[in-house]
Design an enzyme around this catalytic site. Sequence first.
Site, PDB file in Angstrom:
ATOM      1  N   ARG A  88       0.843  -1.203   0.000  1.00  0.00           N
ATOM      2  CA  ARG A  88       0.000   0.000   0.000  1.00  0.00           C
ATOM      3  C   ARG A  88       0.877   1.252   0.000  1.00  0.00           C
ATOM      4  O   ARG A  88       0.531   2.270  -0.584  1.00  0.00           O
ATOM      5  CB  ARG A  88      -0.907   0.013   1.231  1.00  0.00           C
ATOM      6  CG  ARG A  88      -1.922  -1.132   1.290  1.00  0.00           C
ATOM      7  CD  ARG A  88      -2.651  -1.093   2.614  1.00  0.00           C
ATOM      8  NE  ARG A  88      -3.641  -2.147   2.793  1.00  0.00           N
ATOM      9  CZ  ARG A  88      -3.382  -3.355   3.285  1.00  0.00           C
ATOM     10  NH1 ARG A  88      -2.159  -3.685   3.640  1.00  0.00           N
ATOM     11  NH2 ARG A  88      -4.368  -4.237   3.436  1.00  0.00           N
ATOM     12  N   ASP A 148     -10.176  -4.555   8.695  1.00  0.00           N
ATOM     13  CA  ASP A 148      -9.231  -5.577   9.162  1.00  0.00           C
ATOM     14  C   ASP A 148      -9.878  -6.456  10.241  1.00  0.00           C
ATOM     15  O   ASP A 148      -9.644  -7.665  10.298  1.00  0.00           O
ATOM     16  CB  ASP A 148      -7.954  -4.914   9.702  1.00  0.00           C
ATOM     17  CG  ASP A 148      -7.289  -4.043   8.639  1.00  0.00           C
ATOM     18  OD1 ASP A 148      -7.452  -4.337   7.447  1.00  0.00           O
ATOM     19  OD2 ASP A 148      -6.622  -3.055   9.009  1.00  0.00           O
ATOM     20  N   ARG A 151     -12.144  -8.942   8.646  1.00  0.00           N
ATOM     21  CA  ARG A 151     -11.354 -10.060   8.087  1.00  0.00           C
ATOM     22  C   ARG A 151     -10.851 -10.978   9.197  1.00  0.00           C
ATOM     23  O   ARG A 151     -10.768 -12.202   9.023  1.00  0.00           O
ATOM     24  CB  ARG A 151     -10.181  -9.494   7.274  1.00  0.00           C
ATOM     25  CG  ARG A 151     -10.651  -8.855   5.984  1.00  0.00           C
ATOM     26  CD  ARG A 151      -9.502  -8.292   5.185  1.00  0.00           C
ATOM     27  NE  ARG A 151      -9.979  -7.790   3.909  1.00  0.00           N
ATOM     28  CZ  ARG A 151      -9.400  -6.799   3.235  1.00  0.00           C
ATOM     29  NH1 ARG A 151      -8.325  -6.212   3.718  1.00  0.00           N
ATOM     30  NH2 ARG A 151      -9.892  -6.400   2.087  1.00  0.00           N
ATOM     31  N   HIS A 175      -2.677   0.174   9.069  1.00  0.00           N
ATOM     32  CA  HIS A 175      -3.365  -0.612   8.039  1.00  0.00           C
ATOM     33  C   HIS A 175      -2.338  -1.006   6.972  1.00  0.00           C
ATOM     34  O   HIS A 175      -2.296  -0.437   5.881  1.00  0.00           O
ATOM     35  CB  HIS A 175      -4.514   0.206   7.444  1.00  0.00           C
ATOM     36  CG  HIS A 175      -5.281  -0.503   6.379  1.00  0.00           C
ATOM     37  ND1 HIS A 175      -5.983  -1.670   6.600  1.00  0.00           N
ATOM     38  CD2 HIS A 175      -5.449  -0.223   5.062  1.00  0.00           C
ATOM     39  CE1 HIS A 175      -6.546  -2.057   5.482  1.00  0.00           C
ATOM     40  NE2 HIS A 175      -6.234  -1.202   4.527  1.00  0.00           N
TER      41      HIS A 175
END
Length: 308
Positions: A88, A148, A151, A175
């Site tokens: 990212r 998150d 998940r 993140h």
Amino acid sequence: MKVTVVGAGAVGASCAEYIAMKNFASDVILLDIKEGYAEGKAMDLMQTASLNAFDTRITGTTGDYSKTAGSDIAVITSGIPRKPGMTREELIGINAGIVKDVSSNLIKHSPDVTIIVVSNPMDTMTYLVHKTTGLPKNRIIGMGGALDSARFKYRLAEALECPISDVDGMVIGGHSDTGMIPLTRLATRNSVLASEFLAEDRLEQVKEDTKVGGATLTKLLGTSAWYAPGAAVSGLVQAIACDQKKMFPCSALLEGEYDLDDICIGVPVILGKGGIEKIVPMDLTDAEKAKLQESAAAVRKTNGLLEL
Ligand SMILES: NC(=O)c1ccc[n+]([C@@H]2O[C@H](COP(=O)([O-])OP(=O)(O)OC[C@H]3O[C@@H](n4cnc5c(N)ncnc54)[C@H](O)[C@@H]3O)[C@@H](O)[C@H]2O)c1
Ligand SMILES: O=C(O)C[C@H](O)C(=O)O
């Protein structure tokens, strides 16, 4: 309640769809720079209204910020997503300019707006919005931990072989593939610690699978995920719009909390009509505290690449 979503791509459109389906906002404005794209997405979504029984009006615009005027909440999803094999953090070069420009345009037309930052690298983009807009800190929120944690719950339920509604768990920290901290020690199945059911190595596997959740999907899809991100953002928007006082881990500007200062990183917060109404303290173990400091050091390194 007027909500603007900037970026009518995969995450922006998914977010607009979930907001509309929950039927709490009068208006959603979708804005994109690609000619006709937001208008097309808005029209397609509006043609689901009678099928999905919602009254939210979704309007698309190509770059006309006057249409966003008076927005209560704005979500920034504009920018490029990663491709398989990328981190990212590699998106910062392109996305920082976009996020800076978009947030300044939003505030010109909606000075009282609450901004939710989604574009990656999200913690650094959230910090950038703090540094460049002058909005009060409670009105700038980064979305990462809600996704998150969803998940994490998916992976916990998989390991526990139980329904997802049975499990609870939270992810704090940055993140990023390495910075996330799934709090396995505190994860539960109906109030019973997950560690009562799962061996340490299985819990460790759950943690590792959670951390690479975004990367796993990016490899499968060829671009990053959008359904769960869109749903996670819509949850944050609803909590603020409906003053729910709901707790989510979000990227918040810390000024001493968790022994961190001048950084945006994921910690539990209460969301209501005031945006971030409280940063919730947690009793972390020394190992978890050390992980959070390590995660923060990595976020700081990325923040250092910003031209402020
Ligand atoms: N924080 C999270 O949990 C999370 C989750 C998923 C995706 N993301 C990030 O969200 C971003 C968007 O992902 P996506 O899959 O929707 O990408 P996408 O390419 O499908 O959509 C991005 C959209 O932004 C638009 N755009 C670019 N510059 C713009 C500008 N200046 N003004 C308005 N619109 C502009 C593009 O035209 C495009 O339609 C990425 O940076 C991705 O990494 C973050
Ligand atoms: O993985 C990505 O790059 C997108 C997003 O941050 C995600 O976690 O799905």
